[in-house]
Write a protein that holds these residues in place. Sequence first.
Motif, PDB file in Angstrom:
ATOM      1  N   ARG A  33       9.793   3.164   5.085  1.00 49.88           N
ATOM      2  CA  ARG A  33      11.087   3.788   5.371  1.00 49.88           C
ATOM      3  C   ARG A  33      11.864   2.823   6.269  1.00 49.88           C
ATOM      4  O   ARG A  33      11.491   2.579   7.415  1.00 49.88           O
ATOM      5  CB  ARG A  33      10.906   5.138   6.044  1.00 49.88           C
ATOM      6  N   HIS A  73      11.043   0.379  -1.745  1.00 49.76           N
ATOM      7  CA  HIS A  73      11.009   0.985  -0.413  1.00 49.76           C
ATOM      8  C   HIS A  73      12.215   1.897  -0.203  1.00 49.76           C
ATOM      9  O   HIS A  73      13.254   1.740  -0.852  1.00 49.76           O
ATOM     10  CB  HIS A  73      10.949  -0.106   0.650  1.00 49.76           C
ATOM     11  N   ASP A 133       9.871   3.145   9.701  1.00 47.01           N
ATOM     12  CA  ASP A 133       8.850   2.091   9.740  1.00 47.01           C
ATOM     13  C   ASP A 133       9.459   0.753  10.146  1.00 47.01           C
ATOM     14  O   ASP A 133       8.781  -0.090  10.737  1.00 47.01           O
ATOM     15  CB  ASP A 133       8.192   1.925   8.357  1.00 47.01           C
ATOM     16  N   GLU A 181       0.809  -1.216   0.000  1.00 51.98           N
ATOM     17  CA  GLU A 181       0.000   0.000   0.000  1.00 51.98           C
ATOM     18  C   GLU A 181       0.845   1.271   0.000  1.00 51.98           C
ATOM     19  O   GLU A 181       0.419   2.304  -0.505  1.00 51.98           O
ATOM     20  CB  GLU A 181      -0.925   0.002   1.219  1.00 51.98           C
ATOM     21  N   ARG A 182       2.032   1.197   0.614  1.00 56.44           N
ATOM     22  CA  ARG A 182       2.844   2.408   0.678  1.00 56.44           C
ATOM     23  C   ARG A 182       4.319   2.049   0.735  1.00 56.44           C
ATOM     24  O   ARG A 182       4.695   0.916   1.023  1.00 56.44           O
ATOM     25  CB  ARG A 182       2.467   3.243   1.905  1.00 56.44           C
ATOM     26  N   GLN A 183       5.119   3.047   0.439  1.00 58.70           N
ATOM     27  CA  GLN A 183       6.570   2.892   0.543  1.00 58.70           C
ATOM     28  C   GLN A 183       6.975   2.912   2.006  1.00 58.70           C
ATOM     29  O   GLN A 183       6.576   3.802   2.754  1.00 58.70           O
ATOM     30  CB  GLN A 183       7.270   4.027  -0.203  1.00 58.70           C
TER      31      GLN A 183
END
Length: 382
Positions: free
Chosen positions: A17, A48, A165, A13-15
Amino acid sequence: MLGDLRSALASGERQLRIKQGFDPTHANLHLGHAISLRKLRKLSQWGHEIVLIVGDWTTQIGDPTDKEISRPMKSRDEVMANAKTYLDQFHLIVPRENARVVLQDEWYRKFGLRDVIELSSRFTAQQMLAREEFRKRMEKKTPIPLKDLLYPLLQAYDSVAIKADVEFGGTDQLFNILAGRELQEMLGQPPQSVFIVPMLEGLDGDQMHKSKPATAIWLVDPPNEIYGKVMSIDDKLMPHYYEWATELPMEEVRTTLDALARKDLHPREAKRKLARTITTELHSAAAAEEAEREFDRVHKERAAPADTASVDVPVNGAKEIGIVDLLVMAQLETSKGKARRVVEQGGVKVNGHKADLTTAVPAQGEALVQVGPRRSKLVRFR
């Protein structure tokens, strides 16, 4: 925590970190660092963001991990000199795309005393002293400088500063990484996932570490040294090296290790394959082939390495010279104490034969003296 990471990666869903930090206590990175760097490379290829943090502030304190005594403080000039070499070495494995290298100085140069007090108030002395290294010091009544207690807090704040993350690290960093996760929660950030990788053994069988440069395989070592160092590891370390120090597919690794366990594959041939593989991955297939030829020339044909220097040793009428004295006279060791230790450890050969403390070398003609897999002199008796 690993389940959270798996779910986040699977969702796409998202990159993410993803962070890993390195303290520039030595000018170079070693093969053990490559374990996590290769995983970071794969995550980078998946899109990522990789954040490699150079611990220019934490290095000045000294990580107490695995140390039962406090590390001496390093000067900022020394730390920054080492940090410069890290920047290029990170990118020997992790591509520049989707990756950035940052220094802690970006946030810590703005810290004042109030900030330090605020950060320190988030944790208790009991939490810090529960760490195994500190517990051992307390049991032995070894002093624990307050600066050592600050180290985990500074590493933890790195995760807050960049809003990580995920944090990667070796098993020796688990305490510090969990502190980062806890601090993020305290300050209202989502807690980072934790990805821990095993530590790789050095040439002495203990943990490969920047503080033990003689036992490490460095990413910038020339091909002949990498090949020779891998060939010098203990046979029992091969499974761990195959699994973690190479990029071979796990199916091939299992096939190789199964054949080794069944004795269908001789340990020498398994180690040659391992040395070729690691040298190829850090340099090239051509460099690995040349390194193997040179290794065979030296160790099978008993020839001197191509870069072996000659040294004249005066005999002054002596018919033979003891190996300890000869190592010092040939400038292979700087003192008799060091020479004696390396002989006792079985690391010295004369004309291809292992020496012990009783070895006396005939003081005539020439003799090839080798210390470990990388140092040698062709001694000419005069």
